[in-house]
Design an enzyme around this catalytic site. Structure first.
Site, mmCIF file in Angstrom:
data_model
loop_
_atom_site.group_PDB
_atom_site.id
_atom_site.type_symbol
_atom_site.label_atom_id
_atom_site.label_comp_id
_atom_site.label_asym_id
_atom_site.label_seq_id
_atom_site.Cartn_x
_atom_site.Cartn_y
_atom_site.Cartn_z
ATOM 1 N N PHE A 1 0.868 -1.191 0.000
ATOM 2 C CA PHE A 1 0.000 0.000 0.000
ATOM 3 C C PHE A 1 0.907 1.243 0.000
ATOM 4 O O PHE A 1 0.829 2.083 0.885
ATOM 5 C CB PHE A 1 -0.946 0.030 1.213
ATOM 6 C CG PHE A 1 -1.802 -1.197 1.376
ATOM 7 C CD1 PHE A 1 -2.993 -1.323 0.652
ATOM 8 C CD2 PHE A 1 -1.429 -2.222 2.223
ATOM 9 C CE1 PHE A 1 -3.797 -2.460 0.799
ATOM 10 C CE2 PHE A 1 -2.218 -3.355 2.374
ATOM 11 C CZ PHE A 1 -3.398 -3.470 1.662
ATOM 12 N N ASP B 1 0.996 -1.161 -4.915
ATOM 13 C CA ASP B 1 -0.260 -0.415 -4.732
ATOM 14 C C ASP B 1 -1.185 -0.773 -5.894
ATOM 15 O O ASP B 1 -0.733 -1.185 -6.961
ATOM 16 C CB ASP B 1 0.009 1.100 -4.726
ATOM 17 C CG ASP B 1 -1.096 1.870 -4.021
ATOM 18 O OD1 ASP B 1 -0.908 2.266 -2.856
ATOM 19 O OD2 ASP B 1 -2.175 2.082 -4.642
ATOM 20 N N SER B 2 -2.485 -0.612 -5.671
ATOM 21 C CA SER B 2 -3.421 -0.923 -6.757
ATOM 22 C C SER B 2 -3.681 0.297 -7.636
ATOM 23 O O SER B 2 -4.346 0.189 -8.659
ATOM 24 C CB SER B 2 -4.746 -1.424 -6.167
ATOM 25 O OG SER B 2 -5.269 -0.452 -5.292
ATOM 26 N N ASN C 1 -3.330 -5.964 -6.477
ATOM 27 C CA ASN C 1 -4.137 -6.040 -5.268
ATOM 28 C C ASN C 1 -3.246 -6.642 -4.183
ATOM 29 O O ASN C 1 -2.732 -7.753 -4.336
ATOM 30 C CB ASN C 1 -5.352 -6.933 -5.529
ATOM 31 C CG ASN C 1 -6.217 -7.055 -4.289
ATOM 32 O OD1 ASN C 1 -5.733 -7.178 -3.168
ATOM 33 N ND2 ASN C 1 -7.518 -7.013 -4.508
ATOM 34 N N ALA C 2 -3.073 -5.916 -3.103
ATOM 35 C CA ALA C 2 -2.118 -6.327 -2.071
ATOM 36 C C ALA C 2 -2.466 -7.693 -1.482
ATOM 37 O O ALA C 2 -1.570 -8.496 -1.182
ATOM 38 C CB ALA C 2 -2.073 -5.281 -0.969
ATOM 39 N N ASP D 1 0.510 -0.527 5.160
ATOM 40 C CA ASP D 1 -0.191 0.730 5.477
ATOM 41 C C ASP D 1 -1.483 0.818 4.655
ATOM 42 O O ASP D 1 -1.612 1.649 3.760
ATOM 43 C CB ASP D 1 0.733 1.928 5.178
ATOM 44 C CG ASP D 1 0.097 3.249 5.581
ATOM 45 O OD1 ASP D 1 -0.855 3.246 6.382
ATOM 46 O OD2 ASP D 1 0.559 4.301 5.080
ATOM 47 N N CYS E 1 -5.218 3.108 10.038
ATOM 48 C CA CYS E 1 -5.710 4.482 10.189
ATOM 49 C C CYS E 1 -7.217 4.472 10.461
ATOM 50 O O CYS E 1 -7.887 5.484 10.300
ATOM 51 C CB CYS E 1 -5.369 5.333 8.973
ATOM 52 S SG CYS E 1 -5.955 4.667 7.429
HETATM 53 N N1 SAH Z 1 1.701 4.288 2.685
HETATM 54 C C1 SAH Z 1 1.183 5.405 1.929
HETATM 55 C C2 SAH Z 1 -0.277 5.658 2.148
HETATM 56 C C3 SAH Z 1 -1.170 4.494 1.834
HETATM 57 S S1 SAH Z 1 -2.847 4.932 1.639
HETATM 58 C C4 SAH Z 1 1.968 6.651 2.269
HETATM 59 O O1 SAH Z 1 2.607 6.679 3.314
HETATM 60 O O2 SAH Z 1 1.920 7.611 1.501
HETATM 61 C C5 SAH Z 1 -3.526 3.452 1.109
HETATM 62 C C6 SAH Z 1 -3.129 3.048 -0.290
HETATM 63 O O3 SAH Z 1 -3.682 1.758 -0.497
HETATM 64 C C7 SAH Z 1 -3.646 3.907 -1.416
HETATM 65 O O4 SAH Z 1 -2.545 4.326 -2.189
HETATM 66 C C8 SAH Z 1 -4.554 2.974 -2.248
HETATM 67 O O5 SAH Z 1 -4.403 3.180 -3.646
HETATM 68 C C9 SAH Z 1 -4.016 1.623 -1.870
HETATM 69 N N2 SAH Z 1 -4.935 0.483 -1.937
HETATM 70 C C10 SAH Z 1 -6.224 0.406 -1.531
HETATM 71 N N3 SAH Z 1 -6.698 -0.849 -1.658
HETATM 72 C C11 SAH Z 1 -5.677 -1.610 -2.153
HETATM 73 C C12 SAH Z 1 -5.511 -2.978 -2.467
HETATM 74 N N4 SAH Z 1 -6.506 -3.871 -2.306
HETATM 75 N N5 SAH Z 1 -4.315 -3.401 -2.939
HETATM 76 C C13 SAH Z 1 -3.302 -2.546 -3.102
HETATM 77 N N6 SAH Z 1 -3.391 -1.223 -2.802
HETATM 78 C C14 SAH Z 1 -4.554 -0.760 -2.333
#
Ligand code: SAH
Length: 369
Positions: free
Chosen positions: A204, A225-226, A251-252, A272, A312
């Site tokens: 993420f 990230d997605s 997708n994470a 995150d 969060c």
């Molecule tokens: N770590 C980052 C903030 C993450 S916010 C920082 O410090 O700047 C959450 C992120 O998760 C977003 O960028 C969103 O695009 C991503 N996201 C949401 N669902 C997801 C998924 N299923 N797989 C991968 N990424 C995802």
């Protein structure tokens, strides 16, 4: 009740009636901002009666800036005003180097009187090249505020470069999630980098906040990230810092499952995710989500490896989050040693008597050798 430039006469008198019906009036009738529509309709501005509402706003903004001068270090990007946390309900102001980004979330702060006080005050104190307003359409709808679009309120500059902990990031005032960057993680980026080494995976990763910090210490960093637009900026940020980072659009959950199943190993993993529990109703799903992510990450950490795991979701308490991580560790038979139990950066103040102001959890832990 003291006249209040920020309140609406009708909803104000409703609140007064409410207190009378409840059989009490506060000892000092205070200044509130009322929303006729929201569940948290009453927002406390002051415990004392206030005659000069613009003056109160100006004082609060000055106090918010003075607090940042004390607690903010190693960055030209930070939150200048954090709504309730700075006794300015409904107002968020972020500074990104020479640009300011503001967000208005309540009827009170959306009033012309409040806008015409806040903007000149920010100009005078911070002298930004431009001020952008970021609009959260969902919140404006809930608060029944007239529709607006994100735009520059003044100036023409809408992009800049920010530096936090020596790492540089592109910033575009009218694009990206939230007001643009995840400033609340700034101190956690530095903490993660301090303990990280070897091969790192930032799950993420958005525009590379953790990944770019980890690259200061680690031999190899991969960000997942997605969101393709987020990864495109992450790549530009890597170039800006002269780093080579591998970015994977995926997708994470799927990626972690596949990587864990195929026996991949890392020395550091950051998790995150976005807020899984947007309300109390989906807490169970949220716990399952956190558990699964942490479980897979723990499986992939080499002995002595570092886990930086965040939540969060305001509805998940720090103790509950620790318990989810601990139960994931038990399930995979790994001992986790807590290095730091962290929260949001200090420019996102937590009021001990207003639990809603604390939302970010960041657990830094090592798995046993
Ligand atoms: N770590 C980052 C903030 C993450 S916010 C920082 O410090 O700047 C959450 C992120 O998760 C977003 O960028 C969103 O695009 C991503 N996201 C949401 N669902 C997801 C998924 N299923 N797989 C991968 N990424 C995802």
């Amino acid at each position: 009740m003291a006249p209040n430039a920020c309140s609406q006469a009708t909803s104000g008198s409703t609140a007064l009636t409410f207190f009378r019906r409840m059989g009490f009036l506060p000892a000092h009738w205070s200044t509130f901002s009322m929303s006729a529509v929201n569940s948290s309709a009453l927002r406390l501005f002051s415990r004392e009666p206030v005659d000069d509402f613009p003056g109160l706003l100006r004082d609060r903004i000055r106090a918010a800036i003075a607090y940042r001068e004390r607690v903010v270090q190693n960055t030209d990007a930070y939150r200048v005003v954090f709504s309730e946390g700075d006794f300015l309900p409904g107002l968020i102001v972020d500074r990104y180097n020479d640009l300011l980004s503001i967000q208005i979330l309540t009827q009170g702060m959306d009033s012309e009187a409040a806008r015409q006080t806040v903007i000149p005050e920010l100009n005078e104190l911070l002298k930004p090249a431009a001020i952008a307003e970021r609009v959260d359409s969902r919140v404006r709808e809930i608060e029944q505020l007239p529709t607006r679009t994100s735009s520059l309120l003044q100036g023409e500059k809408n992009s800049t470069v920010i530096t936090m902990n020596g790492v540089r990031f592109h910033y575009r005032a009218l694009e990206g999630q939230k007001t643009g960057a995840f400033l609340d993680q700034r101190e956690n980026y530095a903490a993660a980098a301090q303990s990280a080494r070897g091969e790192a995976l930032d799950v993420f990763c958005y525009q590379g906040g953790f990944a770019l910090h980890l690259a200061q210490r680690c031999s190899n960093v991969t960000g997942v990230d997605s969101s393709r637009p987020a990864l495109e900026i992450a790549e530009k940020n890597a170039a800006l810092n002269g780093r080579e980072i591998e970015w994977i659009e995926a997708n994470a959950f799927d990626l972690l499952r596949d990587y864990a199943a195929s026996g991949r190993q890392y020395d550091c993993i950051v998790l995150d995710p976005p807020a899984f529990a947007k309300s109390k109703r989906n807490l169970e799903t949220a716990f399952r989500g956190y558990k699964e992510l942490n479980l897979r990450a723990l499986k992939m950490l080499r002995p002595g490896g570092l886990l930086v795991t965040c939540s969060c979701s305001y509805h998940v308490s720090p103790a509950e989050f620790i318990e989810v991580v601990a139960s994931a560790a038990r399930d995979v038979h790994r001992d986790l040693r807590l290095l730091e139990n962290r929260t949001q950066a200090k420019d996102h103040p937590i009021l001990l008597h207003v639990p809603e102001t604390a939302y970010l959890k960041c657990v830094v832990a090592t798995v046993s050798y």
